[in-house]
Design a protein around this motif. Structure first.
Motif, PDB file in Angstrom:
ATOM      1  N   LYS A 187       1.452   6.890  -6.631  1.00 13.70           N
ATOM      2  CA  LYS A 187       0.378   7.848  -6.876  1.00 13.70           C
ATOM      3  C   LYS A 187       0.866   9.278  -6.648  1.00 13.70           C
ATOM      4  O   LYS A 187       0.516  10.189  -7.394  1.00 13.70           O
ATOM      5  CB  LYS A 187      -0.805   7.535  -5.940  1.00 13.70           C
ATOM      6  CG  LYS A 187      -2.131   8.113  -6.398  1.00 13.70           C
ATOM      7  CD  LYS A 187      -3.266   7.714  -5.479  1.00 13.70           C
ATOM      8  CE  LYS A 187      -3.617   6.254  -5.624  1.00 13.70           C
ATOM      9  NZ  LYS A 187      -4.782   5.889  -4.778  1.00 13.70           N
ATOM     10  N   ARG A 193       0.834  -1.201   0.000  1.00 15.69           N
ATOM     11  CA  ARG A 193       0.000   0.000   0.000  1.00 15.69           C
ATOM     12  C   ARG A 193       0.874   1.259   0.000  1.00 15.69           C
ATOM     13  O   ARG A 193       0.551   2.239  -0.674  1.00 15.69           O
ATOM     14  CB  ARG A 193      -0.924  -0.006   1.219  1.00 15.69           C
ATOM     15  CG  ARG A 193      -2.098  -0.969   1.055  1.00 15.69           C
ATOM     16  CD  ARG A 193      -2.961  -1.004   2.274  1.00 15.69           C
ATOM     17  NE  ARG A 193      -4.061  -1.949   2.096  1.00 15.69           N
ATOM     18  CZ  ARG A 193      -4.739  -2.508   3.083  1.00 15.69           C
ATOM     19  NH1 ARG A 193      -4.438  -2.207   4.334  1.00 15.69           N
ATOM     20  NH2 ARG A 193      -5.724  -3.349   2.840  1.00 15.69           N
ATOM     21  N   TYR A 194       1.964   1.203   0.768  1.00 15.85           N
ATOM     22  CA  TYR A 194       2.897   2.330   0.814  1.00 15.85           C
ATOM     23  C   TYR A 194       3.498   2.576  -0.576  1.00 15.85           C
ATOM     24  O   TYR A 194       3.587   3.728  -1.029  1.00 15.85           O
ATOM     25  CB  TYR A 194       4.004   2.040   1.836  1.00 15.85           C
ATOM     26  CG  TYR A 194       5.185   2.970   1.763  1.00 15.85           C
ATOM     27  CD1 TYR A 194       5.111   4.269   2.268  1.00 15.85           C
ATOM     28  CD2 TYR A 194       6.389   2.561   1.172  1.00 15.85           C
ATOM     29  CE1 TYR A 194       6.197   5.131   2.195  1.00 15.85           C
ATOM     30  CE2 TYR A 194       7.480   3.418   1.097  1.00 15.85           C
ATOM     31  CZ  TYR A 194       7.379   4.703   1.601  1.00 15.85           C
ATOM     32  OH  TYR A 194       8.451   5.544   1.515  1.00 15.85           O
ATOM     33  N   GLU A 236       0.954   4.213  -2.779  1.00 20.30           N
ATOM     34  CA  GLU A 236       0.795   5.626  -2.434  1.00 20.30           C
ATOM     35  C   GLU A 236       1.936   6.461  -3.004  1.00 20.30           C
ATOM     36  O   GLU A 236       1.713   7.562  -3.523  1.00 20.30           O
ATOM     37  CB  GLU A 236       0.745   5.788  -0.911  1.00 20.30           C
ATOM     38  CG  GLU A 236      -0.576   5.357  -0.294  1.00 20.30           C
ATOM     39  CD  GLU A 236      -0.521   5.327   1.221  1.00 20.30           C
ATOM     40  OE1 GLU A 236       0.474   5.808   1.788  1.00 20.30           O
ATOM     41  OE2 GLU A 236      -1.478   4.817   1.838  1.00 20.30           O
ATOM     42  N   GLN A 237       3.178   5.929  -2.897  1.00 28.09           N
ATOM     43  CA  GLN A 237       4.330   6.657  -3.424  1.00 28.09           C
ATOM     44  C   GLN A 237       4.230   6.830  -4.937  1.00 28.09           C
ATOM     45  O   GLN A 237       4.551   7.897  -5.471  1.00 28.09           O
ATOM     46  CB  GLN A 237       5.636   5.913  -3.069  1.00 28.09           C
ATOM     47  CG  GLN A 237       5.957   5.884  -1.595  1.00 28.09           C
ATOM     48  CD  GLN A 237       6.062   7.270  -0.991  1.00 28.09           C
ATOM     49  OE1 GLN A 237       6.811   8.108  -1.456  1.00 28.09           O
ATOM     50  NE2 GLN A 237       5.286   7.523   0.062  1.00 28.09           N
TER      51      GLN A 237
END
Length: 567
Positions: free
Chosen positions: A392, A385-386, A389-390
């Motif tokens: 994105k 997920r991290y 996010e990065q």
């Protein structure tokens, strides 16, 4: 002389203290040799604000340009005059986060490998008899359960032949809409059986299936079906396949072509033997021990079981209690079911099973990896997920930089037109040019006049939703009527879907899902159209009809000239 004596018990008036209200000043990050434009950006102001702040100083503001480099004292002066405080920028040495992802195990020692059943995908054009052929092989009636008589999901079945060999078959949809499902089936397989009807020949989805198989580098066996029909012409089928680089053995190639009749069961044993023979040539082996690795073929939400996935085991053995990770979801396996719905305790390589116990529904096509503990599974999911996010953030940053560049170009163009004026005259000219824009209310400024159709898509399985979204992506008439997918998901239509559709004045399209009577009544009360379908092309037709209803009527004018002949 007056004496003021405080009597005991008399109330002493409290002293009124002045409370200083602490005002939080905006903090501006500054650095040496900043340009006026960079300082304005750091303060979230425009260039003219910097000019105004430097009035009545010894600096010549008329010669100041956006790319002019300011001294340290002028940078601090602008910040303090703007009612802000400054701090010096520091070089951030951010430590890179440790990679906590789960990966496949290294290749096993060849001595540890054991023979495994082949995974065979049946592909081809719609209504060419793929599912009927599988019916005859496993003596079942799958076709009767499919809506409209066409396959709309990936079915995974283990078939045991009379000779004792086992084959795992994947039955993919042949309809044009299900291209992504066919591609996923080709990537999960060892052998592709290409079904071509002897009376129809090579069709669009036949060609597409060939492309998927070649892209995945999977060998093909051609099953020429419906050979019992009077108009059947198997020879024509083989010749048509030559144009797509599928060369059968009788033309000097290495592709086996078997003439069959799925409906009557003719020559199906020869097809199965050809499959087993090709599997022996490929020497398919896998490691049955160690952590499990596999692939999700399909995923759905079941009312009683929760998130359920159909998975093919590629390595190791899947057992109840295993901790699995797939994409950004993890599971502790509660139950395993075979294709007949019977509970099993374990599944070895090449076996397809339903897995129950997922915390969230993973996407079809994701790789499944077994990890040692629940804590490790959470670490993996958190890391993924991290990473997402990065990624994105990077994309958003690129979009912001592009927008800023566009804004800067527009700003420079406006400045170029007013270059001959002083900063006071520029300010006045810009105010006059923009005062009508500022006078408008937000609702007036951003009112949308174009035609829009907001839609909500709900499907029974992840693959169906993916297929519908792929079809909607191909919509190319946005200039006439915009179509916006405001929400999509797996499962029955809920009250939240109705409320969201009412908010956006949209429609709900359900594919193979249920809707309760109370939800239907709520939709009618709120005026939300809910359209349910169990066949993919009917859903697309309904969507086309609604888009057409949004468009204004096409007015055509025909001028007719009548000439009266006088006698």
């Amino acid at each position: 002389m007056l004496l003021f004596v405080q009597v005991k018990g008399q109330r002493k008036e409290p002293k009124i203290q002045k409370v200083k209200v602490k005002v939080d000043k905006q903090e501006v990050e500054i650095r040496q040799r900043m340009t006026a434009a960079a300082l304005a950006q750091a303060m979230n102001k425009d260039f003219d604000h910097v000019v105004e702040a430097l009035l009545n100083t010894t600096l010549d503001v008329d010669s100041l340009e956006p790319d002019s480099v300011l001294e340290e004292r002028w940078i601090k002066e602008v910040v303090s005059r703007s009612g802000m405080k400054f701090r010096w920028a520091r070089v951030n040495e951010s430590r890179e986060r440790e990679n906590r992802d789960a990966v496949r195990r290294p290749s096993a020692d060849p001595s540890c490998l054991e023979p495994r059943p082949p995974v065979v995908t049946i592909m081809g054009h719609v209504d060419h008899g793929k599912t009927t052929m599988l019916d005859s092989l496993r003596k079942s009636q799958i076709v009767s359960t499919e809506a409209g008589g066409i396959t709309q999901h990936i079915g995974a079945f283990l078939v045991q032949l009379p000779t004792g060999e086992k084959i795992t078959f994947l039955d993919t949809p042949g309809h044009a809409a299900f291209s992504s499902m066919r591609a996923r089936g080709a990537n999960a397989t060892d052998i592709v059986i290409l079904v071509v009807a002897a009376d129809d020949g090579v069709m669009n989805q036949t060609v597409e299936s060939i492309q998927h198989a070649k892209k995945a580098k999977v060998p093909i066996i051609v099953a020429v079906n419906k050979c019992d029909k009077p108009q059947a012409n198997p020879q024509r089928v083989k010749q048509e396949l030559l144009t797509h680089n599928v060369v059968c053995e009788e033309f000097g190639g290495d592709v086996q072509a078997i003439h069959v009749s799925a409906l009557k069961g003719d020559n199906l044993l020869a097809l199965a033997e050809a499959t087993v023979a090709l599997a022996e040539v490929l020497e398919l082996k896998a490691e049955p021990h160690g952590a499990m690795e596999g692939l999700i073929i399909e995923s759905r939400t079941d009312k009683g079981k929760g998130p359920v996935t159909t998975a093919v085991v590629q390595r190791g053995t899947l057992r109840r209690g295993c901790i699995l990770v797939a994409g950004k979801s993890w599971a502790k396996v509660r139950f395993l079911f075979d294709e007949n719905g019977r509970a099993v305790t374990e599944a070895g390589p090449s076996v397809a099973v339903e897995v129950v116990g997922w915390k969230e529904l993973p996407s079809a096509g994701e790789t499944i990896l077994e990890v040692e503990s629940e804590q490790r599974a959470r670490e993996v999911v958190e890391w993924r997920r991290y990473e997402e996010e990065q990624q994105k953030l990077k994309e958003e940053q690129s979009a912001i930089e592009a927008k800023q560049q566009l804004h800067l170009q527009e700003y420079r163009r406006e400045r170029a037109e007013l270059e001959h004026l002083s900063w006071r005259q520029r300010k006045s000219a810009l105010y006059r040019a923009n005062k009508t824009k500022f006078a408008l209310r937000a609702s007036e400024r951003y009112q949308r006049d174009e035609l829009i159709l907001p839609v909500i898509i709900k499907g029974d399985v992840d693959g169906s939703v993916e297929t519908i979204l792929n079809i909607l992506d191909s919509y190319d008439a946005q200039h006439q009527c915009q179509m916006e997918v405001i929400h999509f998901g797996v499962g029955d239509i809920s009250e939240n879907d109705i409320n969201m559709a009412e908010m956006f004045a949209g429609s709900i399209y359900g594919f193979n899902v249920g809707v309760t009577k109370s939800i239907q009544q709520l939709a009618v009360k709120k005026g939300v159209p809910v359209k349910m379908n169990s066949i993919i092309y009917k859903l697309i037709d309904d969507l086309k009809d609604e888009l057409n209803s949004k468009l204004p009527p096409l007015v055509t004018e025909n001028i007719m000239v009548l000439i009266h002949m006088l006698a």
